[in-house]
Design an enzyme around this catalytic site. Structure first.
Site, PDB file in Angstrom:
ATOM      1  N   TYR A 149      -7.382  -4.610 -12.524  1.00  0.00           N
ATOM      2  CA  TYR A 149      -7.879  -3.455 -11.768  1.00  0.00           C
ATOM      3  C   TYR A 149      -7.717  -2.175 -12.582  1.00  0.00           C
ATOM      4  CZ  TYR A 149      -8.360  -0.248  -7.746  1.00  0.00           C
ATOM      5  OH  TYR A 149      -8.760   0.741  -6.871  1.00  0.00           O
ATOM      6  N   ASP A 150      -6.485  -1.926 -13.059  1.00  0.00           N
ATOM      7  CA  ASP A 150      -6.193  -0.659 -13.745  1.00  0.00           C
ATOM      8  C   ASP A 150      -7.041  -0.500 -15.007  1.00  0.00           C
ATOM      9  OD1 ASP A 150      -4.238  -1.003 -11.852  1.00  0.00           O
ATOM     10  OD2 ASP A 150      -2.540  -0.529 -13.149  1.00  0.00           O
ATOM     11  N   VAL A 192      -0.682   0.798   4.618  1.00  0.00           N
ATOM     12  CA  VAL A 192      -0.842   1.456   5.928  1.00  0.00           C
ATOM     13  C   VAL A 192      -1.387   0.460   6.956  1.00  0.00           C
ATOM     14  CG1 VAL A 192      -1.989   3.300   7.198  1.00  0.00           C
ATOM     15  CG2 VAL A 192      -1.122   3.744   4.895  1.00  0.00           C
ATOM     16  N   GLN A 280       6.367   5.935  -8.222  1.00  0.00           N
ATOM     17  CA  GLN A 280       6.065   7.230  -7.601  1.00  0.00           C
ATOM     18  C   GLN A 280       4.609   7.579  -7.839  1.00  0.00           C
ATOM     19  OE1 GLN A 280       8.461  10.194  -9.564  1.00  0.00           O
ATOM     20  NE2 GLN A 280       7.763   9.601 -11.598  1.00  0.00           N
ATOM     21  N   ARG A 281       4.051   8.334  -6.909  1.00  0.00           N
ATOM     22  CA  ARG A 281       2.648   8.726  -7.086  1.00  0.00           C
ATOM     23  C   ARG A 281       2.345   9.940  -6.211  1.00  0.00           C
ATOM     24  NH1 ARG A 281      -1.202   4.107  -5.878  1.00  0.00           N
ATOM     25  NH2 ARG A 281      -0.742   3.397  -7.979  1.00  0.00           N
TER      26      ARG A 281
HETATM   27  P1  NAD Z   1     -12.650  -2.160  -0.067  1.00  0.00           P
HETATM   28  O1  NAD Z   1     -12.096  -3.389  -0.684  1.00  0.00           O
HETATM   29  O2  NAD Z   1     -12.563  -1.984   1.409  1.00  0.00           O
HETATM   30  O3  NAD Z   1     -14.167  -1.961  -0.462  1.00  0.00           O
HETATM   31  C1  NAD Z   1     -14.711  -2.418  -1.669  1.00  0.00           C
HETATM   32  C2  NAD Z   1     -16.088  -3.004  -1.370  1.00  0.00           C
HETATM   33  O4  NAD Z   1     -16.683  -3.455  -2.596  1.00  0.00           O
HETATM   34  C3  NAD Z   1     -16.018  -4.210  -0.444  1.00  0.00           C
HETATM   35  O5  NAD Z   1     -16.973  -4.079   0.581  1.00  0.00           O
HETATM   36  C4  NAD Z   1     -16.344  -5.387  -1.367  1.00  0.00           C
HETATM   37  O6  NAD Z   1     -16.925  -6.484  -0.682  1.00  0.00           O
HETATM   38  C5  NAD Z   1     -17.275  -4.735  -2.366  1.00  0.00           C
HETATM   39  N1  NAD Z   1     -17.348  -5.449  -3.641  1.00  0.00           N
HETATM   40  C6  NAD Z   1     -16.326  -5.966  -4.369  1.00  0.00           C
HETATM   41  N2  NAD Z   1     -16.801  -6.539  -5.490  1.00  0.00           N
HETATM   42  C7  NAD Z   1     -18.154  -6.386  -5.469  1.00  0.00           C
HETATM   43  C8  NAD Z   1     -19.202  -6.780  -6.336  1.00  0.00           C
HETATM   44  N3  NAD Z   1     -18.947  -7.444  -7.473  1.00  0.00           N
HETATM   45  N4  NAD Z   1     -20.482  -6.475  -5.997  1.00  0.00           N
HETATM   46  C9  NAD Z   1     -20.752  -5.813  -4.851  1.00  0.00           C
HETATM   47  N5  NAD Z   1     -19.799  -5.415  -3.982  1.00  0.00           N
HETATM   48  C10 NAD Z   1     -18.511  -5.693  -4.300  1.00  0.00           C
HETATM   49  O7  NAD Z   1     -11.933  -0.922  -0.801  1.00  0.00           O
HETATM   50  P2  NAD Z   1     -12.059   0.648  -0.573  1.00  0.00           P
HETATM   51  O8  NAD Z   1     -10.723   1.156  -0.243  1.00  0.00           O
HETATM   52  O9  NAD Z   1     -13.201   0.956   0.313  1.00  0.00           O
HETATM   53  O10 NAD Z   1     -12.384   1.120  -2.044  1.00  0.00           O
HETATM   54  C11 NAD Z   1     -13.676   1.519  -2.450  1.00  0.00           C
HETATM   55  C12 NAD Z   1     -13.624   1.987  -3.893  1.00  0.00           C
HETATM   56  O11 NAD Z   1     -12.734   3.095  -4.009  1.00  0.00           O
HETATM   57  C13 NAD Z   1     -13.127   0.921  -4.874  1.00  0.00           C
HETATM   58  O12 NAD Z   1     -13.862   1.014  -6.055  1.00  0.00           O
HETATM   59  C14 NAD Z   1     -11.686   1.315  -5.105  1.00  0.00           C
HETATM   60  O13 NAD Z   1     -11.244   0.905  -6.372  1.00  0.00           O
HETATM   61  C15 NAD Z   1     -11.752   2.827  -4.995  1.00  0.00           C
HETATM   62  N6  NAD Z   1     -10.453   3.387  -4.600  1.00  0.00           N
HETATM   63  C16 NAD Z   1     -10.009   3.292  -3.314  1.00  0.00           C
HETATM   64  C17 NAD Z   1      -8.760   3.799  -2.978  1.00  0.00           C
HETATM   65  C18 NAD Z   1      -8.219   3.757  -1.572  1.00  0.00           C
HETATM   66  O14 NAD Z   1      -7.084   4.164  -1.359  1.00  0.00           O
HETATM   67  N7  NAD Z   1      -8.968   3.330  -0.567  1.00  0.00           N
HETATM   68  C19 NAD Z   1      -7.943   4.374  -3.970  1.00  0.00           C
HETATM   69  C20 NAD Z   1      -8.431   4.418  -5.272  1.00  0.00           C
HETATM   70  C21 NAD Z   1      -9.681   3.936  -5.565  1.00  0.00           C
HETATM   71  N1  UDP Z   2       3.863  -2.223   0.307  1.00  0.00           N
HETATM   72  C1  UDP Z   2       4.871  -2.632   1.158  1.00  0.00           C
HETATM   73  N2  UDP Z   2       4.577  -3.528   2.130  1.00  0.00           N
HETATM   74  C2  UDP Z   2       3.319  -4.013   2.321  1.00  0.00           C
HETATM   75  C3  UDP Z   2       2.286  -3.591   1.466  1.00  0.00           C
HETATM   76  C4  UDP Z   2       2.595  -2.688   0.454  1.00  0.00           C
HETATM   77  O1  UDP Z   2       6.029  -2.202   1.027  1.00  0.00           O
HETATM   78  O2  UDP Z   2       3.134  -4.826   3.259  1.00  0.00           O
HETATM   79  C5  UDP Z   2       4.180  -1.235  -0.740  1.00  0.00           C
HETATM   80  C6  UDP Z   2       3.730  -1.623  -2.147  1.00  0.00           C
HETATM   81  O3  UDP Z   2       4.726  -2.389  -2.779  1.00  0.00           O
HETATM   82  C7  UDP Z   2       3.544  -0.254  -2.785  1.00  0.00           C
HETATM   83  C8  UDP Z   2       3.084   0.631  -1.636  1.00  0.00           C
HETATM   84  O4  UDP Z   2       3.479  -0.042  -0.440  1.00  0.00           O
HETATM   85  O5  UDP Z   2       4.773   0.231  -3.268  1.00  0.00           O
HETATM   86  C9  UDP Z   2       1.589   0.857  -1.612  1.00  0.00           C
HETATM   87  O6  UDP Z   2       0.964  -0.414  -1.696  1.00  0.00           O
HETATM   88  P1  UDP Z   2      -0.600  -0.611  -1.531  1.00  0.00           P
HETATM   89  O7  UDP Z   2      -0.869  -2.067  -1.749  1.00  0.00           O
HETATM   90  O8  UDP Z   2      -1.065   0.007  -0.283  1.00  0.00           O
HETATM   91  O9  UDP Z   2      -1.263   0.256  -2.691  1.00  0.00           O
HETATM   92  P2  UDP Z   2      -0.896   0.562  -4.222  1.00  0.00           P
HETATM   93  O10 UDP Z   2      -0.649   2.022  -4.223  1.00  0.00           O
HETATM   94  O11 UDP Z   2       0.329  -0.194  -4.648  1.00  0.00           O
HETATM   95  O12 UDP Z   2      -2.095   0.114  -4.952  1.00  0.00           O
END
Ligand code: NAD
Ligand code: UDP
Length: 317
Positions: A149-150, A192, A280-281
């Protein structure tokens, strides 16, 4: 822009948590919305209520394959965001970020569309600088279980900036910090939604590690407003821009808050900390404040109340 239609907007990952909110917002703003999703980490359920809208179209498609459509703007959100889901098929996760970015950037180049990338605070890895400004290059393990992912997201950023420099594409890159709210899947696995579902069912609340690790939680409406403002900003504003809430909480405190707000009988149980879990973040949002006049408006307690109400309703349905 076509003569006969409104602004035509493609949202990849449009049936996911953020994608659904974005599709709703764009429809409210009068756009024609093409939602593309392969339903890897979401179901059609999120966007069912939009299917009757003549300005909304849903297409099952995997962004790792090319897509030929005519659009004016692209929001590239496709990628599972929860560690549980993106680690199920890590090779596919990297492909989604990297091949997906190449395909969407290729499309943007062909049709001269402006393109937004949903990047992430994970590009900072387990950060040694705190809070994290956009200038920080991060501390990412390239070979661990989170790397698909990262590093996939980091490579996508590289591609966006090379298409910008080389092909003069109009790009908008947001680094999104932990965001929560309605339309998260009940089995999403992120903290959450996990805690709220567990609390509402009076099941044990699974805190990983000591719970002292921190996150900064942004309510989804605030985030969507930031994304839309970034997309509408001048072409000179490419990002990367941090979007997130600056209020930082230990995970244990989040668990206690959710128990309190739900009136749950749940007990907190400690589980092992996942490998490479950032300690931390917290975003430095000075840039977003300056360039977009944007800052989150919804405090954690209010956002949690709204999210709890959503899950209470879907769990009782
Ligand atoms: P989510 O998993 O709910 O949504 C991602 C969507 O992408 C899903 O509907 C999934 O089916 C679709 N998808 C996955 N692989 C695919 C592919 N190969 N082709 C077409 N569709 C595909 O996650 P989200 O929280 O809605 O995140 C949306 C975007 O925002 C992601 O790119 C995620 O990395 C980024 N993002 C989200 C957060 C957050 O906190 N929600 C934080 C950082 C980045
Ligand atoms: N976490 C937790 N319990 C859970 C799910 C997540 O304690 O059931 C913790 C996880 O280890 C991380 C933080 O909550 O420290 C946020 O996790 P999340 O998967 O939501 O997102 P991340 O920021 O790690 O991508």
């Amino acid at each position: 822009m076509g003569q006969l239609s409104e602004r035509r907007v493609l949202v990849t990952g449009g049936a996911g948590f953020l994608g659904t909110h974005l599709c709703e917002r764009l429809l409210r703003d009068g756009c024609d919305v093409l939602c593309v999703d392969n339903f890897f980490s979401a179901t059609k359920g999120n966007v069912l209520h939009l299917l009757d809208n003549p300005r909304f179209e849903l297409l099952r498609h995997d962004v790792t394959f090319p897509l030929f459509v005519e659009v004016d703007e692209i929001f590239n959100l496709a990628c599972p965001a929860s560690p549980i889901h993106y680690q199920v098929d890590p090779v596919q996760t990297t492909k989604t970020s990297v091949h997906g970015a190449i395909n969407m950037l290729g499309l943007a180049k062909r049709v001269k569309a402006k393109i937004f990338q949903a990047s992430t605070s994970e590009v900072y890895g387990d950060p040694q600088e705190h809070p994290q400004p956009e200038s920080y290059w991060g501390n990412v393990n390239p070979i661990g279980p989170r790397s698909c992912y990262d590093e996939g997201k980091r490579c996508a950023e590289t591609l966006f900036f090379d298409y910008h420099r080389q092909h003069k594409l109009r790009i908008k890159v947001a680094r999104i910090f932990n965001t929560y709210g309605p339309y998260m899947h009940r089995n999403d696995g992120r903290v959450v939604s996990n805690f709220i579902v567990q609390a509402l069912r009076n099941e044990p609340i699974t805190v990983y590690g000591s719970g002292k690790q921190t996150r900064s939680f942004c309510y989804v409406d605030d985030l969507i407003e930031g994304i839309v403002r970034l997309m509408h900003s001048s072409d000179a504003v490419t990002g990367p821009l941090n979007l997130g809430n600056t209020a930082e909480y230990p995970v244990l405190m989040l668990a206690e808050k959710i128990i309190e707000l739900t009136g749950s009988r749940s007990q907190i149980v400690l589980h092992p900390l996942p490998v490479d879990d950032p300690q931390q973040r917290r975003p430095d949002i000075t840039q977003a404040e300056k360039l977009l006049d944007w800052r989150p408006q919804i405090a954690l307690e209010e956002g949690l109340r709204r999210t709890i109400a959503y899950f209470a309703q879907i769990l009782s349905a």
